[in-house]
Write a protein that holds these residues in place. Structure first.
Motif, PDB file in Angstrom:
ATOM      1  N   ALA A  99      -7.594   9.660  -1.599  1.00 41.09           N
ATOM      2  CA  ALA A  99      -8.103  10.790  -2.398  1.00 41.09           C
ATOM      3  C   ALA A  99      -7.267  11.005  -3.650  1.00 41.09           C
ATOM      4  CB  ALA A  99      -8.110  12.056  -1.533  1.00 41.09           C
ATOM      5  N   SER A 100      -5.973  10.593  -3.587  1.00 43.59           N
ATOM      6  CA  SER A 100      -5.133  10.816  -4.765  1.00 43.59           C
ATOM      7  C   SER A 100      -4.741   9.507  -5.458  1.00 43.59           C
ATOM      8  CB  SER A 100      -3.868  11.587  -4.359  1.00 43.59           C
ATOM      9  OG  SER A 100      -3.155  10.832  -3.414  1.00 43.59           O
ATOM     10  N   CYS A 101      -5.224   8.411  -4.921  1.00 46.23           N
ATOM     11  CA  CYS A 101      -4.841   7.114  -5.512  1.00 46.23           C
ATOM     12  C   CYS A 101      -5.998   6.137  -5.287  1.00 46.23           C
ATOM     13  CB  CYS A 101      -3.569   6.632  -4.817  1.00 46.23           C
ATOM     14  SG  CYS A 101      -3.126   4.945  -5.203  1.00 46.23           S
ATOM     15  N   SER A 102      -6.504   5.566  -6.358  1.00 46.13           N
ATOM     16  CA  SER A 102      -7.737   4.777  -6.222  1.00 46.13           C
ATOM     17  C   SER A 102      -7.528   3.425  -5.534  1.00 46.13           C
ATOM     18  CB  SER A 102      -8.374   4.572  -7.599  1.00 46.13           C
ATOM     19  OG  SER A 102      -7.419   3.953  -8.431  1.00 46.13           O
ATOM     20  N   ASP A 103      -6.342   2.862  -5.642  1.00 44.06           N
ATOM     21  CA  ASP A 103      -6.152   1.527  -5.036  1.00 44.06           C
ATOM     22  C   ASP A 103      -4.839   1.421  -4.253  1.00 44.06           C
ATOM     23  OD1 ASP A 103      -4.527   1.718  -7.196  1.00 44.06           O
ATOM     24  OD2 ASP A 103      -4.766  -0.370  -7.818  1.00 44.06           O
ATOM     25  N   PRO A 104      -4.694   2.229  -3.207  1.00 47.43           N
ATOM     26  CA  PRO A 104      -3.450   2.144  -2.436  1.00 47.43           C
ATOM     27  C   PRO A 104      -3.317   0.786  -1.759  1.00 47.43           C
ATOM     28  CG  PRO A 104      -5.049   3.468  -1.245  1.00 47.43           C
ATOM     29  CD  PRO A 104      -5.662   3.138  -2.568  1.00 47.43           C
ATOM     30  N   LEU A 105      -2.100   0.413  -1.517  1.00 48.32           N
ATOM     31  CA  LEU A 105      -1.823  -0.825  -0.785  1.00 48.32           C
ATOM     32  C   LEU A 105      -1.793  -0.462   0.702  1.00 48.32           C
ATOM     33  CD1 LEU A 105      -0.900  -3.800  -0.943  1.00 48.32           C
ATOM     34  CD2 LEU A 105       1.445  -2.942  -1.055  1.00 48.32           C
ATOM     35  N   ILE A 106      -2.607  -1.124   1.484  1.00 48.29           N
ATOM     36  CA  ILE A 106      -2.689  -0.786   2.915  1.00 48.29           C
ATOM     37  C   ILE A 106      -2.380  -2.047   3.711  1.00 48.29           C
ATOM     38  CG2 ILE A 106      -4.149   0.131   4.759  1.00 48.29           C
ATOM     39  CD1 ILE A 106      -5.853   1.452   2.553  1.00 48.29           C
ATOM     40  N   LEU A 107      -1.325  -2.025   4.464  1.00 52.30           N
ATOM     41  CA  LEU A 107      -0.890  -3.217   5.196  1.00 52.30           C
ATOM     42  C   LEU A 107      -0.810  -2.932   6.690  1.00 52.30           C
ATOM     43  CD1 LEU A 107       1.935  -4.284   2.740  1.00 52.30           C
ATOM     44  CD2 LEU A 107      -0.267  -5.418   3.047  1.00 52.30           C
ATOM     45  N   VAL A 108      -1.437  -3.797   7.467  1.00 49.27           N
ATOM     46  CA  VAL A 108      -1.443  -3.654   8.925  1.00 49.27           C
ATOM     47  C   VAL A 108      -0.534  -4.754   9.483  1.00 49.27           C
ATOM     48  CG1 VAL A 108      -2.909  -3.690  10.988  1.00 49.27           C
ATOM     49  CG2 VAL A 108      -3.813  -2.816   8.823  1.00 49.27           C
ATOM     50  N   GLU A 109       0.322  -4.360  10.445  1.00 51.50           N
ATOM     51  CA  GLU A 109       1.253  -5.321  11.067  1.00 51.50           C
ATOM     52  C   GLU A 109       2.002  -6.117   9.997  1.00 51.50           C
ATOM     53  OE1 GLU A 109       1.903  -6.382  14.504  1.00 51.50           O
ATOM     54  OE2 GLU A 109       1.131  -4.410  14.964  1.00 51.50           O
ATOM     55  N   HIS A 110       2.684  -5.389   9.159  1.00 55.67           N
ATOM     56  CA  HIS A 110       3.388  -6.022   8.031  1.00 55.67           C
ATOM     57  C   HIS A 110       4.852  -6.271   8.389  1.00 55.67           C
ATOM     58  CE1 HIS A 110       4.158  -7.052   3.897  1.00 55.67           C
ATOM     59  NE2 HIS A 110       5.119  -6.136   3.813  1.00 55.67           N
TER      60      HIS A 110
END
Ligand code: SF4
Length: 396
Positions: A113-124
């Motif tokens: 909602a506050s950032c259009s392209d967040p970095l989302i990492l699963v099991e990083h």
């Protein structure tokens, strides 16, 4: 905001290998630095709880990828079907992992909602070797948005409640995340969350990058230097719970034995101060005795002879070889009073009739009895109850 690509990949848990100074054991090696080298002399004993924990993490991972749509759906669903054939797969496993994923989705959407392209990492894989020799761990979920780093950790345990506040495992994950992403994203606040659905426990803790780096420099680095060299002071405590040396560790034994040998001032009765000294360690003392007995039993099963002891079979209750055979035998003999009708338990009834019907029809007749009074340390999150409000029954 950088265009760093999402690097999620289909499930592969080879990266969950453990470093000597792993984040998940940080509470232990930071409390007792020489435990890292000592524990490393013992073989890893895989337990059914650890195997189930890995399975639940995998389910969480698959569900997050499903939500994020960042993985080939054909591969994802094939892996999901494999997991449905696993011995640990149950409805409850679905519920527990759903609870975690729901929490993650809320955080993901709040950041989006506050950032259009967040970095989302699963099991990083998270590397904090700048402060801890060869230190790395695996973060269940990491989100980097405008000025914020979110770390979410799933705990599948039923035993011990784990809080996010000053949790060294999460703080090391956060440190690694900060080291990796701060150069690209201007991180101003870090939030770490633990989701422990089986204990209905969710907790979060926020820290600034400055405070986190101060902790890394003043506490983590010096303790890691001692730990990697096998130096420092042995210190027993509740962190011994997962130490592989715990069964035969002399420091742990000395600590609890010294309690038993305390030179009490009053000959006959303990003073209030002496009781207050013992209370914080009483549960760990019981755990130590339990560990010692289970170690001695395991050794006896391998042929070890403990003077004054023998191996015996525990007491058991009688059981039917087969309910169907008993029913048939009794029916043939004309015996009919062999059944009793009992109401399903709350969870089973809710499953049987569905949540809505349960809420409409049954919930007016469901209550939560008051828990029995029990002593808990002041750090416990539950509200204190007044001793005046307690009906003790037989007084002690
Ligand atoms: S059992 Fe406890 S005191 Fe002994 S090495 Fe392990 S953490 Fe340290």
């Amino acid at each position: 905001m950088s265009e760093t690509p999402v690097t999620n990949a289909p499930i592969d848990h080879s990266h969950r290998a453990h470093a000597l100074l792993s984040a998940s054991s940080a509470h232990r090696w930071m409390s007792c630095p020489p435990s890292a080298v000592l524990a490393d002399k013992f073989e890893d004993q895989s337990t059914v709880f650890a195997e189930e924990g890995t399975f639940l993490h995998e389910l969480c991972e698959l569900k997050l990828h499903r939500y994020l749509q960042d993985t080939d759906p054909a591969i994802l669903e094939a892996q999901y079907r494999d997991h449905m054939d696993n011995e640990f797969y149950t409805e409850e496993a679905e519920e527990v992992t759903d609870a975690y994923v729901n929490f993650c989705v809320e955080i993901i959407e709040a950041v989006r909602a506050s950032c259009s392209d967040p970095l989302i990492l699963v099991e990083h894989r998270l590397d904090y070797s700048e402060y801890v020799p060869s230190g790395f761990g695996t973060g269940d979920l990491l989100i980097v948005g405008d000025g914020i780093l979110e770390i979410v950790d799933f705990k599948g345990g039923r035993g011990v409640r784990v809080e996010a506040e000053r949790n060294p495992q999460l703080m090391l994950y956060a440190l690694a995340g900060l080291l990796e992403f701060d150069p690209l994203y201007d991180i101003r606040m870090i939030r770490m969350s633990i989701v422990q659905p089986r204990l209905h426990n969710t907790s979060s803790y926020e820290i600034t990058p400055e405070d986190l780096l101060r902790w890394a420099e003043t506490e983590v680095a010096p303790k890691a230097a001692l730990a990697i060299a096998g130096k420092g002071e042995f210190k027993a405590g509740e962190h011994c719970r997962f130490c592989k040396a715990r069964f035969t560790c002399r420091a742990r034994s000395d600590y609890y034995m010294s309690l038993a040998k305390q030179d009490f001032k009053e000959a006959d009765l303990l003073t209030d101060e002496e009781i207050a000294d013992i209370l914080p360690v009483a549960q760990n003392l019981a755990k130590w005795v339990e560990d010692l007995v289970s170690y001695a039993t395991a050794q006896a099963m391998k042929g070890k002879n403990w003077p004054g002891y023998k191996l015996v079979a525990s007491q058991t209750k009688r059981k039917y070889t087969s309910d169907a055979d008993v029913i048939r035998a009794c029916t043939e003999a004309g015996i009919t009073n062999i059944y009793k009708t009992t109401l399903l338990g709350i969870s089973d009834l809710e499953k049987a009739i569905g949540r809505k019907a349960f809420k409409d029809i049954v919930s007016p007749y469901v209550f939560k009895p008051e828990g029995k009074p029990e002593l808990a340390p002041l750090s416990d999150k539950r509200e204190p109850i007044s001793s005046a409000a307690v009906d003790f029954g037989d007084s002690v």
